[in-house]
Design a protein around this motif. Structure first.
Motif, PDB file in Angstrom:
ATOM      1  N   GLY A 150       0.819  -1.206   0.000  1.00 42.57           N
ATOM      2  CA  GLY A 150       0.000   0.000   0.000  1.00 42.57           C
ATOM      3  C   GLY A 150       0.847   1.247   0.000  1.00 42.57           C
ATOM      4  N   ARG A 151       0.601   2.136   0.922  1.00 43.09           N
ATOM      5  CA  ARG A 151       1.317   3.407   0.979  1.00 43.09           C
ATOM      6  C   ARG A 151       2.531   3.357   1.898  1.00 43.09           C
ATOM      7  N   PRO A 174       6.234   3.165   3.097  1.00 40.88           N
ATOM      8  CA  PRO A 174       7.457   3.534   2.380  1.00 40.88           C
ATOM      9  C   PRO A 174       8.324   2.328   2.066  1.00 40.88           C
ATOM     10  N   GLN A 175       9.076   2.421   0.997  1.00 38.14           N
ATOM     11  CA  GLN A 175       9.995   1.352   0.615  1.00 38.14           C
ATOM     12  C   GLN A 175      11.331   1.553   1.340  1.00 38.14           C
ATOM     13  N   PHE A 183       7.676  11.519  -3.980  1.00 43.33           N
ATOM     14  CA  PHE A 183       8.694  11.227  -2.975  1.00 43.33           C
ATOM     15  C   PHE A 183       9.995  11.949  -3.308  1.00 43.33           C
ATOM     16  N   TYR A 228      13.960  10.933  -2.185  1.00 45.78           N
ATOM     17  CA  TYR A 228      14.877  10.041  -1.498  1.00 45.78           C
ATOM     18  C   TYR A 228      16.277  10.655  -1.504  1.00 45.78           C
ATOM     19  N   LEU A 256      14.255   7.527   2.610  1.00 50.51           N
ATOM     20  CA  LEU A 256      13.147   8.418   2.319  1.00 50.51           C
ATOM     21  C   LEU A 256      13.326   9.744   3.068  1.00 50.51           C
ATOM     22  N   PHE A 278       1.133  12.362  -0.402  1.00 51.68           N
ATOM     23  CA  PHE A 278       0.057  11.520  -0.891  1.00 51.68           C
ATOM     24  C   PHE A 278      -1.169  12.361  -1.215  1.00 51.68           C
ATOM     25  N   ASN A 333      -1.901   0.326  -8.073  1.00 55.35           N
ATOM     26  CA  ASN A 333      -1.603   0.161  -6.654  1.00 55.35           C
ATOM     27  C   ASN A 333      -0.387  -0.739  -6.398  1.00 55.35           C
TER      28      ASN A 333
END
Lengths: 113, 115
Positions: free
Chosen positions: A98-99, A101-102, B34, B36, B46, B51, B99
């Motif tokens: 989902g949302r 973070p990686q 994002f 990074y 991050l 969002f 998604n």
């Protein structure tokens, strides 16, 4: 460890050989991603695994590239008949899906002679 | 095709100078955004994410970014940089459709801060 673990950290091989790169994601993370970081191409998405769903392979550059994820945890990226243009840093990331973070590993630096 | 463009490839600043790194993306749908950072010898981390909601987002270490939808931009700012901010910075987008969470990265900007 608590982070994403990749092995080997460095790999040097001759053109035409096959290589396997390994990624151990953070425990409990359902999503796993492979990216490639190379000069002139930047960071490119390769493949995505989420749970038991079919992987998103849309970023794999050729059919020499494949990846699998066993038991929803460890993943292996395989490059067959390596070419010099495969030289790059291969990054693995995992997330809770989902949302979330990686989280990235340190990468495997692959050099093709 | 989806793409992310970072305008500055290499930036050199003195400590205490202000920083703004440009990022524009090309995508017809809704995206998550994002930034990074990769410090020398370390893995990607991050900095901040957007969002929805307030288009001005704050991240770690005093960084912030503003999403301007009409300009498809997500520029990174810091009022006063430190030597420890020397790193490579990557802007990334993730299309919401599908998604998958997969990231499309810009080419990166190398920031060098002189003490």
């Amino acid at each position: 460890g608590a982070g994403v673990s990749q092995s080997p950290s460095n790999k040097v091989t001759e053109k035409g050989k096959d290589v396997e790169l390994r990624c151990d994601p953070i425990s409990g993370h359902t999503a796993l991603y492979w990216y490639r970081q190379s000069l002139g191409q930047g960071l490119e998405f390769l493949i995505y695994f989420q749970g038991n769903s079919a992987p998103d392979k849309s970023g794999l550059p050729s059919d020499r590239f494949s990846a699998e994820r066993t038991g929803g945890s460890v993943s292996t990226l395989t490059i067959q008949r390596t070419q010099q243009e495969d030289s790059a840093v291969y990054l693995c990331a995992s997330s809770g899906g989902g949302r979330q973070p990686q989280h990235f590993g340190d990468g495997t630096r692959l050099s093709i002679l | 095709a989806q793409s992310v463009s970072q305008h500055n490839h290499h930036v050199i600043l003195s400590e205490a100078a202000s920083l703004e790194l440009g990022c524009n993306y090309s995508y017809g749908g809704t995206v998550n955004l994002f930034w990074y950072v990769q410090y020398p010898g370390q893995h990607l981390q991050l900095l901040l994410k957007y969002f929805s909601g307030d288009p001005l987002v704050k991240g770690i270490k005093g960084f912030e970014a503003e999403f301007i939808k009409s300009k498809f931009s997500f520029n990174l700012r810091k009022p006063s940089v430190q030597w420890s901010d020397t790193a490579e910075y990557f802007c990334a987008v993730s299309p919401i459709s599908g998604n998958t969470g997969k990231l499309i990265f810009g080419q990166g900007t190398t920031l060098q801060v002189k003490p």
